[in-house]
Enzyme design. Structure first.
Site, PDB file in Angstrom:
ATOM      1  N   GLU A  60      -5.600   0.169  -3.117  1.00  0.00           N
ATOM      2  CA  GLU A  60      -4.731  -0.230  -4.221  1.00  0.00           C
ATOM      3  C   GLU A  60      -5.430  -1.201  -5.170  1.00  0.00           C
ATOM      4  O   GLU A  60      -4.789  -1.909  -5.947  1.00  0.00           O
ATOM      5  CB  GLU A  60      -3.428  -0.840  -3.672  1.00  0.00           C
ATOM      6  CG  GLU A  60      -2.555   0.200  -2.973  1.00  0.00           C
ATOM      7  CD  GLU A  60      -1.278  -0.379  -2.388  1.00  0.00           C
ATOM      8  OE1 GLU A  60      -1.154  -1.616  -2.323  1.00  0.00           O
ATOM      9  OE2 GLU A  60      -0.405   0.414  -1.992  1.00  0.00           O
ATOM     10  N   LYS A 193      11.293   1.801  -3.867  1.00  0.00           N
ATOM     11  CA  LYS A 193      10.277   2.839  -4.089  1.00  0.00           C
ATOM     12  C   LYS A 193      10.989   4.158  -4.396  1.00  0.00           C
ATOM     13  O   LYS A 193      11.481   4.831  -3.482  1.00  0.00           O
ATOM     14  CB  LYS A 193       9.397   2.991  -2.847  1.00  0.00           C
ATOM     15  CG  LYS A 193       8.536   1.771  -2.536  1.00  0.00           C
ATOM     16  CD  LYS A 193       7.806   1.960  -1.213  1.00  0.00           C
ATOM     17  CE  LYS A 193       6.817   0.840  -0.951  1.00  0.00           C
ATOM     18  NZ  LYS A 193       6.207   0.957   0.403  1.00  0.00           N
TER      19      LYS A 193
END
Length: 258
Positions: A60, A193
Site C-alpha cells: 500500500e 469498505k
C-alpha cells in the site's frame, strides 16, 4: 507511511500499519501535502537507522523496514513532531494493529513473532493502551482480535476519549455487526469498505448506522487497489471526516487528487 505484518514481509514490524493523521490541516490540500512530507521524512530517518534500507515498500505504498514495532512507532512519531514543527500543521501518529493476524485462537494469546513476544489478552490490551498514551495516538484500528467485542469495549472505555478506536475486521462493513458492537460501545469509529460489503446501498446503511451511534465513519481503500476514485466521492457525499487512501502510489494518489 510505514508498514508491517501481512503487508510487508517477515523482517518488518509485527503491527500492520503505522499511519499519520494531519489533525491540524485546514483543507484537503494541506492534509495531503503534510502526509507526504511525513512519508518522506520517515524514509530519511530509516536510512539513518538502517544503512541497508533501500526504500522497500509494502503493498500500500508504506516503507517496509527491518524494525520492531516499538522502534517503528518511535520513528513515525518523531517524524510527525518534526513535520508539525516545520509546517505548523499538527500531525499525529496512528496505528492499524490488525490484531486478528497476531492472535492465536487455540492458545488465546497474541504472538508478536518479529518481537519474539507472547502476550495474553490482558497484556496485549495494556500494551496498546500504553502506546496510545505514550505516543499520543490519534487513531487505533483493530487493536483487539475480531471476535472479542468485550475487549474492544474495554479498550474504548480506557482510551476512547483520547483517540479513535476503529473497528475493521470486527465489523466488516456489516450493519448487523456494527449495530451489535456499537450498542456495546465496542468502538467510536468504523472502517467503511464499499467493495467489502458489495453494494452502495449496504455501504450507505453501514455509514448511517455508524453516525446514528455518534461514531466516526472512515471510508477506506483496500490492498490490491485500482486507480478508481469512487471512495473519494463517497467520503465527501456522505460527510465522512476521514478517508484512508495511502500516501503514495498512483492508485492511492488517484483518490487524493479526486
Amino acid at each position: 507511511v510505514l508498514g508491517g505484518g501481512k503487508h510487508a514481509g517477515m523482517r518488518a514490524p509485527d503491527i500492520q500499519e503505522f499511519l499519520v493523521i494531519p489533525v491540524g490541516a485546514k483543507n484537503i490540500v494541506e492534509a495531503v501535502f503534510t502526509n507526504s512530507q511525513v512519508h518522506k521524512r520517515v524514509r530519511k530517518m530509516l536510512e539513518k537507522l538502517d544503512p541497508t534500507f533501500t526504500g522497500g515498500k509494502g503493498d500500500e505504498g508504506a516503507w517496509a523496514p527491518n524494525l520492531n514495532s516499538q522502534k517503528a512507532l518511535e520513528t513515525v512519531a518523531k517524524a510527525c513532531e518534526e513535520v508539525s514543527a516545520e509546517t505548523g500543521v499538527k500531525v499525529r501518529p496512528a496505528l492499524d494493529v490488525a490484531a486478528s493476524s497476531l492472535y492465536d485462537v487455540e492458545k488465546d494469546v497474541y504472538n508478536y513473532k518479529r518481537e519474539g513476544k507472547i502476550r495474553d489478552p490482558g497484556e496485549h490490551l495494556d500494551f496498546i493502551v500504553d502506546l496510545v498514551k505514550t505516543y499520543q495516538l490519534a487513531y487505533v484500528e483493530d487493536p483487539i482480535q475480531e471476535e472479542d467485542y468485550k475487549g474492544f469495549a474495554e479498550i474504548t472505555a480506557k482510551v476512547g476519549n483520547q483517540c479513535l478506536i476503529c473497528g475493521d475486521d470486527i465489523f466488516v462493513t456489516n450493519v448487523e455487526r456494527i449495530e451489535r458492537g456499537l450498542k456495546m460501545k465496542a468502538a467510536n469509529s468504523v472502517l467503511i469498505k464499499p467493495n467489502q460489503i458489495g453494494t452502495l446501498t449496504d455501504t450507505f446503511r453501514a455509514i448511517t448506522s455508524t453516525k446514528n451511534h455518534n461514531c466516526i465513519p472512515v471510508v477506506s481503500h483496500r490492498s490490491g487497489e485500482t486507480p478508481d476514485e469512487t471512495i473519494a466521492h463517497l467520503a465527501v457525499a456522505w460527510e465522512c471526516p476521514l478517508l484512508k487512501t495511502g500516501v503514495v502510489g498512483g492508485e492511492r494518489i488517484a483518490k487524493l487528487n479526486e
